[in-house]
Motif scaffolding. Sequence first.
Motif, PDB file in Angstrom:
ATOM      1  N   MET A   1       0.600  -1.441  -0.288  1.00 13.32           N
ATOM      2  CA  MET A   1       0.124  -0.324   0.474  1.00 13.32           C
ATOM      3  C   MET A   1       0.797   1.191   0.039  1.00 13.32           C
ATOM      4  O   MET A   1       2.294   1.270   0.690  1.00 13.32           O
ATOM      5  CB  MET A   1      -0.155   0.286   1.403  1.00 13.32           C
ATOM      6  N   GLU A   2       0.642   2.589  -1.021  1.00 15.95           N
ATOM      7  CA  GLU A   2       1.014   3.747  -0.467  1.00 15.95           C
ATOM      8  C   GLU A   2       0.616   3.830   0.325  1.00 15.95           C
ATOM      9  O   GLU A   2      -0.693   4.311   1.096  1.00 15.95           O
ATOM     10  CB  GLU A   2       0.404   4.538  -1.846  1.00 15.95           C
ATOM     11  N   ARG A   3       2.071   4.974   0.484  1.00 15.63           N
ATOM     12  CA  ARG A   3       1.936   5.375   2.004  1.00 15.63           C
ATOM     13  C   ARG A   3       1.972   6.971   0.891  1.00 15.63           C
ATOM     14  O   ARG A   3       2.861   7.267   0.391  1.00 15.63           O
ATOM     15  CB  ARG A   3       3.248   5.513   2.615  1.00 15.63           C
ATOM     16  N   ARG A   4       1.237   7.858   2.016  1.00 15.45           N
ATOM     17  CA  ARG A   4       0.920   9.133   1.789  1.00 15.45           C
ATOM     18  C   ARG A   4       1.563  10.519   3.043  1.00 15.45           C
ATOM     19  O   ARG A   4       1.102  10.195   3.840  1.00 15.45           O
ATOM     20  CB  ARG A   4       0.229   9.568   1.284  1.00 15.45           C
ATOM     21  N   LYS A   5       2.496  11.108   3.195  1.00 18.69           N
ATOM     22  CA  LYS A   5       3.435  12.413   3.692  1.00 18.69           C
ATOM     23  C   LYS A   5       3.624  13.644   3.447  1.00 18.69           C
ATOM     24  O   LYS A   5       4.140  13.965   2.512  1.00 18.69           O
ATOM     25  CB  LYS A   5       4.580  11.610   4.235  1.00 18.69           C
ATOM     26  N   ALA A   6       3.593  14.347   3.874  1.00 17.79           N
ATOM     27  CA  ALA A   6       2.996  15.800   3.567  1.00 17.79           C
ATOM     28  C   ALA A   6       4.394  16.481   4.334  1.00 17.79           C
ATOM     29  O   ALA A   6       4.958  16.061   5.068  1.00 17.79           O
ATOM     30  CB  ALA A   6       2.319  15.877   4.312  1.00 17.79           C
ATOM     31  N   TYR A   7       4.787  17.255   4.111  1.00 20.82           N
ATOM     32  CA  TYR A   7       6.198  18.449   4.240  1.00 20.82           C
ATOM     33  C   TYR A   7       6.298  19.501   4.253  1.00 20.82           C
ATOM     34  O   TYR A   7       5.487  20.210   3.046  1.00 20.82           O
ATOM     35  CB  TYR A   7       7.603  17.062   3.726  1.00 20.82           C
ATOM     36  N   HIS A   8       7.036  20.258   4.546  1.00 22.38           N
ATOM     37  CA  HIS A   8       7.212  21.544   4.045  1.00 22.38           C
ATOM     38  C   HIS A   8       7.713  21.770   2.923  1.00 22.38           C
ATOM     39  O   HIS A   8       7.048  22.969   2.431  1.00 22.38           O
ATOM     40  CB  HIS A   8       7.778  22.645   5.654  1.00 22.38           C
ATOM     41  N   ARG A   9       9.094  21.188   3.033  1.00 22.43           N
ATOM     42  CA  ARG A   9       9.230  21.712   0.927  1.00 22.43           C
ATOM     43  C   ARG A   9       9.817  19.894   0.768  1.00 22.43           C
ATOM     44  O   ARG A   9      10.187  19.424   1.327  1.00 22.43           O
ATOM     45  CB  ARG A   9      10.477  22.709   1.283  1.00 22.43           C
ATOM     46  N   PHE A  43      -5.961   9.957   5.166  1.00 17.37           N
ATOM     47  CA  PHE A  43      -4.622   9.653   5.210  1.00 17.37           C
ATOM     48  C   PHE A  43      -3.333   9.678   4.763  1.00 17.37           C
ATOM     49  O   PHE A  43      -2.636   9.140   3.986  1.00 17.37           O
ATOM     50  CB  PHE A  43      -5.729   7.798   4.695  1.00 17.37           C
ATOM     51  N   THR A  44      -2.940  11.456   5.702  1.00 17.61           N
ATOM     52  CA  THR A  44      -1.886  11.872   5.124  1.00 17.61           C
ATOM     53  C   THR A  44      -1.185  12.315   6.286  1.00 17.61           C
ATOM     54  O   THR A  44      -1.353  12.426   7.188  1.00 17.61           O
ATOM     55  CB  THR A  44      -1.728  12.740   4.212  1.00 17.61           C
ATOM     56  N   GLU A  45      -0.179  11.390   6.896  1.00 18.42           N
ATOM     57  CA  GLU A  45       0.768  11.879   8.265  1.00 18.42           C
ATOM     58  C   GLU A  45       1.332  12.986   7.707  1.00 18.42           C
ATOM     59  O   GLU A  45       2.646  13.260   6.868  1.00 18.42           O
ATOM     60  CB  GLU A  45       2.110  10.756   8.018  1.00 18.42           C
ATOM     61  N   TRP A  46       1.514  13.791   8.594  1.00 18.10           N
ATOM     62  CA  TRP A  46       1.883  15.369   8.824  1.00 18.10           C
ATOM     63  C   TRP A  46       3.841  15.152   8.985  1.00 18.10           C
ATOM     64  O   TRP A  46       3.284  15.154   9.940  1.00 18.10           O
ATOM     65  CB  TRP A  46       1.684  16.507   8.692  1.00 18.10           C
ATOM     66  N   VAL A  47       4.573  15.556   8.649  1.00 14.15           N
ATOM     67  CA  VAL A  47       5.838  14.359   9.120  1.00 14.15           C
ATOM     68  C   VAL A  47       6.868  16.576   8.437  1.00 14.15           C
ATOM     69  O   VAL A  47       7.124  16.377  10.167  1.00 14.15           O
ATOM     70  CB  VAL A  47       6.844  14.078   7.901  1.00 14.15           C
ATOM     71  N   GLY A  48       6.504  17.419   8.263  1.00 17.01           N
ATOM     72  CA  GLY A  48       7.212  19.015   8.407  1.00 17.01           C
ATOM     73  C   GLY A  48       8.551  18.642   7.978  1.00 17.01           C
ATOM     74  O   GLY A  48       8.868  17.573   7.560  1.00 17.01           O
ATOM     75  N   GLY A  49       9.332  19.843   7.639  1.00 14.71           N
ATOM     76  CA  GLY A  49      10.745  20.414   7.510  1.00 14.71           C
ATOM     77  C   GLY A  49      10.960  19.903   5.852  1.00 14.71           C
ATOM     78  O   GLY A  49       9.510  19.591   5.516  1.00 14.71           O
ATOM     79  N   GLU A  50      11.566  18.868   5.593  1.00 10.36           N
ATOM     80  CA  GLU A  50      11.148  19.052   3.819  1.00 10.36           C
ATOM     81  C   GLU A  50      12.137  17.672   3.643  1.00 10.36           C
ATOM     82  O   GLU A  50      12.800  16.935   4.139  1.00 10.36           O
ATOM     83  CB  GLU A  50      12.765  19.958   3.270  1.00 10.36           C
ATOM     84  N   VAL A  51      11.834  17.085   2.286  1.00 10.96           N
ATOM     85  CA  VAL A  51      12.751  16.164   1.830  1.00 10.96           C
ATOM     86  C   VAL A  51      13.053  15.582   0.418  1.00 10.96           C
ATOM     87  O   VAL A  51      12.798  17.128  -0.393  1.00 10.96           O
ATOM     88  CB  VAL A  51      11.128  14.931   1.658  1.00 10.96           C
ATOM     89  N   ALA A  52      13.756  15.559  -0.319  1.00  9.85           N
ATOM     90  CA  ALA A  52      15.455  15.952  -1.058  1.00  9.85           C
ATOM     91  C   ALA A  52      14.754  14.586  -1.820  1.00  9.85           C
ATOM     92  O   ALA A  52      14.989  13.157  -1.790  1.00  9.85           O
ATOM     93  CB  ALA A  52      16.610  15.736  -0.742  1.00  9.85           C
ATOM     94  N   VAL A  53      14.704  14.527  -3.531  1.00  3.34           N
ATOM     95  CA  VAL A  53      13.734  13.666  -3.892  1.00  3.34           C
ATOM     96  C   VAL A  53      15.580  12.721  -4.701  1.00  3.34           C
ATOM     97  O   VAL A  53      16.252  13.897  -4.429  1.00  3.34           O
ATOM     98  CB  VAL A  53      13.626  14.330  -5.916  1.00  3.34           C
ATOM     99  N   GLY A  54      15.645  11.612  -4.575  1.00  2.00           N
ATOM    100  CA  GLY A  54      16.724  10.736  -4.671  1.00  2.00           C
ATOM    101  C   GLY A  54      17.437  10.450  -2.560  1.00  2.00           C
ATOM    102  O   GLY A  54      18.265   9.667  -3.148  1.00  2.00           O
ATOM    103  N   SER A  55      16.823  10.735  -1.838  1.00  2.00           N
ATOM    104  CA  SER A  55      17.310  10.655  -0.947  1.00  2.00           C
ATOM    105  C   SER A  55      16.219   9.531   0.377  1.00  2.00           C
ATOM    106  O   SER A  55      15.618   9.322  -0.320  1.00  2.00           O
ATOM    107  CB  SER A  55      17.204  11.970   0.275  1.00  2.00           C
TER     108      SER A  55
END
Length: 55
Positions: A1-9, A43-55
């Motif tokens: 199942m796909e997971r959804r997370k929300a970030y600031h950036r 069904f979205t977890e708010w994580v905050g902070g930033e995530v980089a593509v490829g990390s």
Amino acid sequence: MERRKAYHRLVLPSGEVIPHPIVIYDEEGNILSWHPMTHEEPFTEWVGGEVAVGS
């Protein structure tokens, strides 16, 4: 199942920064897709902070 997370950036490989994205992950933790968050989404977890593509 796909997971959804929300970030600031979300930081793209080009260095472009996308504000308030929702990121969709697969079971292995790979980013499948993203879109800007314009409202609360179920069904979205708010994580905050930033995530980089490829990390």
